[in-house]
Design an enzyme around this catalytic site. Structure first.
Site, PDB file in Angstrom:
ATOM      1  N   GLU A  75       0.838  -1.200   0.000  1.00 31.31           N
ATOM      2  CA  GLU A  75       0.000   0.000   0.000  1.00 31.31           C
ATOM      3  C   GLU A  75       0.874   1.251   0.000  1.00 31.31           C
ATOM      4  OE1 GLU A  75      -2.739  -0.194   3.260  1.00 31.31           O
ATOM      5  OE2 GLU A  75      -3.664  -2.068   2.559  1.00 31.31           O
TER       6      GLU A  75
ATOM      7  N   HIS B  18      -8.022   1.356   2.019  1.00 30.03           N
ATOM      8  CA  HIS B  18      -7.858   0.945   3.421  1.00 30.03           C
ATOM      9  C   HIS B  18      -8.648   1.868   4.363  1.00 30.03           C
ATOM     10  CE1 HIS B  18      -4.917  -1.398   6.201  1.00 30.03           C
ATOM     11  NE2 HIS B  18      -6.088  -1.223   6.782  1.00 30.03           N
TER      12      HIS B  18
END
Length: 408
Positions: A268, A291
């Site tokens: 990420e 997220h």
């Protein structure tokens, strides 16, 4: 309660990654010195910054490595203002006598609501329809669009989040099946299944809510996806390592799966300004979110309250109830006594040696609680005030002792 032996105004709190202001307020109300940093800090910079920090608060991006913990000589405790703690070297923190607290409950509702909303979106292909209208296209059609009522949701991991999803899904009129490696009491008409494969084969929507462990790494790969019903949808808001992303992309492109919603990824971006690449981008009926499962104002405030309360209770009382890497000890204060906290390596004879010290110094123990795990023991002991300093020094000098201090 008596004042702590170490002035509260000298206790330094470092909060990273935009921890909710309610946590700052709670620490400030205790008289602690609070410093905040907006984002995560790289390992080398963090290792230098924590040298004189007593309490560190982070979220999911900051990596608390063994190197960071070794430099944090004065660190008393560490708080993860989120559910996950895989970004922290928990075993190393344990051996250094640093209990770690997290927020296992506070954002569960936010994640559960996101999952239910995504199930409706996937059933109606709302992501695609919305994008098309934004592009100036008008595609009004019912083909492939369904109600969720009467369909089956399969929940993998029936913990705090999974069980809430089961309750909400049932209220939607869905059938609910679940699988967990630990026996769990079903909520409502939710039904436990014996094997993961049974859930995959029966569910129209499979949602994952498991921690990151060696057992869950890539637990959903090509074989598991092939076991799912044709046209079923997969949702993952747990950990990015749980799903083989390439296999998921292939199952979507082939038409075996009808859609997916993914909130977590194997890799990420570090910041909101970084780019994002994934094989899942631009696939039809695929919802990709950054997220944000627990990213609601309500959840972040609740997390701020929950974790700061646990950290304050440890600093003020030595209580480790709820710590994820530490023996669980909590003891009411004895009026007029001094409290000694001792963390030591778990080896035979330590408690005997401590009690001998107390006996030799003619100290009176008001109360004493010891709990151990395979590596360390944690002792809280309330003593008469006249000999507490001598006891603290002698206990701290024991070869097995890791950290000893008079709390108050």
């Amino acid at each position: 309660m008596a004042a702590t032996s170490f002035p509260k105004s000298e206790i330094k709190i470092l909060l990273l990654e935009n921890v909710h202001p309610v946590a700052h307020e709670a620490f400030a109300a205790e008289g602690f010195h609070v410093e905040t940093v907006k984002g995560a800090i790289p390992e080398a910079e963090l290792a230098a910054k924590v040298k004189d920090v007593h309490v560190l608060g982070i979220r999911s991006k900051t990596q608390v490595t063994p190197r960071v913990l070794d430099e944090a000589k004065r660190m008393l405790t560490l708080g993860a203002f989120c559910i996950g703690t895989n970004q922290i070297a928990l075993a190393h923190a344990n051996k250094r006598g640093v209990p770690v607290f997290n927020a296992p409950f506070s954002n569960t509702r936010s994640v559960a609501e996101l999952i239910l909303s995504e199930i409706v979106m996937l059933s109606r292909h709302l992501g695609d329809r919305s994008r098309e209208v934004h592009e100036g296209k008008w595609r009004k059609l019912a083909l492939g669009s369904h109600e969720v009522r009467g369909h089956t949701i399969g929940i993998i991991g029936y913990g705090h989040i999974g069980s809430q999803i089961g309750v909400l899904a049932e209220a939607f009129g869905m059938r609910v099946v679940f699988y967990d490696i630990v026996a769990k009491l079903p909520m409502g008409n939710n039904r436990a299944m014996n094997k993961l494969e049974d859930v995959l084969a029966e569910a129209d929507f499979v949602t994952l809510h498991v921690p990151e462990t060696p057992q869950t790494k890539l637990m959903i790969g090509a074989a598991e996806l092939a076991h799912m019903k044709k046209g079923a949808c997969l949702l993952n808001a747990s950990r990015g390592t749980v799903v083989d992303i390439d296999a998921l992309a292939a199952a979507l492109k082939s038409g075996h799966l009808g859609g997916a919603a993914v909130d977590v990824y194997p890799s990420e971006p570090e910041t909101n300004s970084d780019g994002f690449e994934s094989p899942l981008r631009n696939l039809t009926n695929v919802i990709l979110t950054p997220h944000i499962g627990g990213s609601t104002e309500e959840a972040q405030e609740a997390i701020g309250k929950e974790v700061s309360a646990a950290l304050i209770k440890f600093v003020n009382q030595g209580a480790t109830t709820g710590a994820v890497n530490f023996p669980q000890v909590e003891m009411p204060a004895s009026r007029g006594a001094h409290r000694i906290l001792n963390i030591h390596r778990n080896q035979p004879g330590v408690l005997r040696d401590i009690n001998k010290i107390v006996s030799d110094l003619d100290a009176n123990i008001r109360a004493q609680v010891l709990s151990t795990d395979p590596d360390i023991g944690y002792l809280i002991m309330d003593l008469d005030q006249d000999v507490s300093q001598d006891v603290r020094k002698a206990v701290g000098d024991l070869p097995a002792s890791i950290r000893t201090r008079i709390l108050f």
